[in-house]
Design an enzyme around this catalytic site. Structure first.
Site, PDB file in Angstrom:
ATOM      1  N   SER A  62     -13.760  -3.975   1.076  1.00 32.71           N
ATOM      2  CA  SER A  62     -14.860  -3.572   0.235  1.00 32.71           C
ATOM      3  C   SER A  62     -16.182  -3.787   0.450  1.00 32.71           C
ATOM      4  CB  SER A  62     -14.524  -3.646  -1.356  1.00 32.71           C
ATOM      5  OG  SER A  62     -15.026  -2.789  -2.240  1.00 32.71           O
ATOM      6  N   PRO A  63     -16.709  -3.783   1.594  1.00 31.47           N
ATOM      7  CA  PRO A  63     -18.058  -4.075   2.000  1.00 31.47           C
ATOM      8  C   PRO A  63     -18.907  -2.929   1.431  1.00 31.47           C
ATOM      9  CG  PRO A  63     -16.990  -3.063   3.929  1.00 31.47           C
ATOM     10  CD  PRO A  63     -15.990  -3.336   2.992  1.00 31.47           C
ATOM     11  N   GLY A 101     -12.324   1.633   5.425  1.00 37.42           N
ATOM     12  CA  GLY A 101     -11.361   2.742   5.159  1.00 37.42           C
ATOM     13  C   GLY A 101     -11.992   4.141   5.228  1.00 37.42           C
ATOM     14  N   TYR A 157       0.859  -1.060  -0.243  1.00 38.74           N
ATOM     15  CA  TYR A 157       0.064  -0.044   0.060  1.00 38.74           C
ATOM     16  C   TYR A 157       1.001   1.156  -0.007  1.00 38.74           C
ATOM     17  CZ  TYR A 157      -3.885  -3.218   1.515  1.00 38.74           C
ATOM     18  OH  TYR A 157      -4.796  -4.283   1.527  1.00 38.74           O
TER      19      TYR A 157
END
Length: 326
Positions: free
Chosen positions: A206-207, A284, A54
């Site tokens: 990524s829900p 996030g 990242y």
């Protein structure tokens, strides 16, 4: 905040965890990143996920600085290895022993910790014998630098093979980190059943489908400035969802969210947590208030009627193909 056990292990994790893919070290300035981490801590999040790749290692360093001074025993810090970092030499990537060992030690320095609670194979490496990969992980566990081992985006067959080797080596392989949301359900038919058999939980990323399930992307309109869809690192992942047909259906979910007393984003996070094989959903943030709002999905129980209505609204748009996992 509620907590769940990860796999069949004794490790408890916050059912909403904080991740810094795309944001820290790139999209978000350091001061703002620290504010987001503080908001996560204040909200009861104890589980923090990152990866060496990242922002080409910068995200790990930001996370380390943001968590400095916290009681280490009260946190679960996760990172990953696989993708290229550094100058991109022949051993700067993959799951060979050299790269795993060097990456683990570099991650520990950036995270300012003596150990990580979970070290994850960021993808499966078909170019390296699985025995070499798992052997390197086992040595890190026995050295006390890694407490538990996980994987990310592995297929059902890969998880089964990895778990078998882990048992032979007497190390705890306890998690898989796949993409999972109302719109992306490719793990349901094969990965989840295999994981349940092997004592592996899902830590899902990524829900909210890269932000699409917040409802902020509107059909027929350009993406909001500064959103994931305008970021070079994230726009390829979100592109598949930015179709007017999808965006129109997402707007139709609003009454269901309101009926449950939730925002659309909270509904999306709560939805993935209804799956008992999901131990934690990674969120996030670019702003602290996003963290404060999304953690309200913890502990929410969606009734069968609401779940059925969600399926009805999204019928025909959901991706189920198991070949897209791993």
């Amino acid at each position: 905040m509620e907590f769940r056990r990860l796999g069949r292990s004794g490790l408890s994790v916050s059912e909403i965890s904080y991740g810094n893919w795309i944001t820290h070290g790139s999209q978000v300035e350091e001061e703002q990143a620290h504010a987001c981490v503080k908001a996560a801590l204040d909200a009861g999040i104890t589980t923090f996920d990152t990866a060496d790749v990242y922002a080409n290692t910068r995200a790990e360093a930001v996370m380390g600085r943001a968590l400095a001074g916290q009681r280490r025993e009260s946190l679960e810090i996760f990172t990953k290895v696989f993708w290229p970092t550094g100058p991109g030499g022949p051993n700067d990537k993959g799951l060979g022993r050299k790269h795993i060992m060097e990456s683990a030690h570099a991650s520990l320095k950036r995270l300012q910790t003596d150990y990580v609670d979970l070290y994850q194979a960021h993808r499966f490496d078909r170019t390296v014998p699985l025995e070499e990969t798992m052997g390197a992980f086992a040595d890190l566990v026995r050295a006390g630098k890694v407490l538990y081992v996980g994987v990310s985006e592995w297929s059902a067959e890969q998880i089964t093979r990895g778990a078998e080797l882990a048992r032979e080596l007497n190390i705890p392989l306890i998690s898989n980190q796949p993409q999972y949301s109302m719109l992306w359900r490719v793990i349901e038919s094969q990965v989840i059943p295999a994981s349940e058999r092997e004592g592996v939980s899902q830590i899902v990323w990524s829900p909210i489908a890269q932000g699409v399930l917040t409802g902020k992307y509107l059909p027929g309109q350009p993406p909001p400035a500064g959103s994931r869809a305008t970021d070079e690192s994230g726009k390829n992942f979100i592109a598949r969802f930015l179709r007017d047909e999808v965006l129109e259906r997402v707007q139709q979910l609003k009454p269901l969210a309101e009926g449950a007393g939730l925002s659309l984003a909270q509904l999306a996070v709560a939805w993935v947590l209804q799956n008992p094989n999901v131990a934690s959903a990674i969120i996030g943030a670019t702003r602290p208030e996003q963290v404060t709002e999304n953690v309200k999905a913890s502990g929410v129980k969606l009734d069968a009627e609401t779940l059925a209505q969600i399926d009805k609204v999204l019928n025909g748009l959901v991706e189920y193909d198991p070949r897209l996992s791993g």
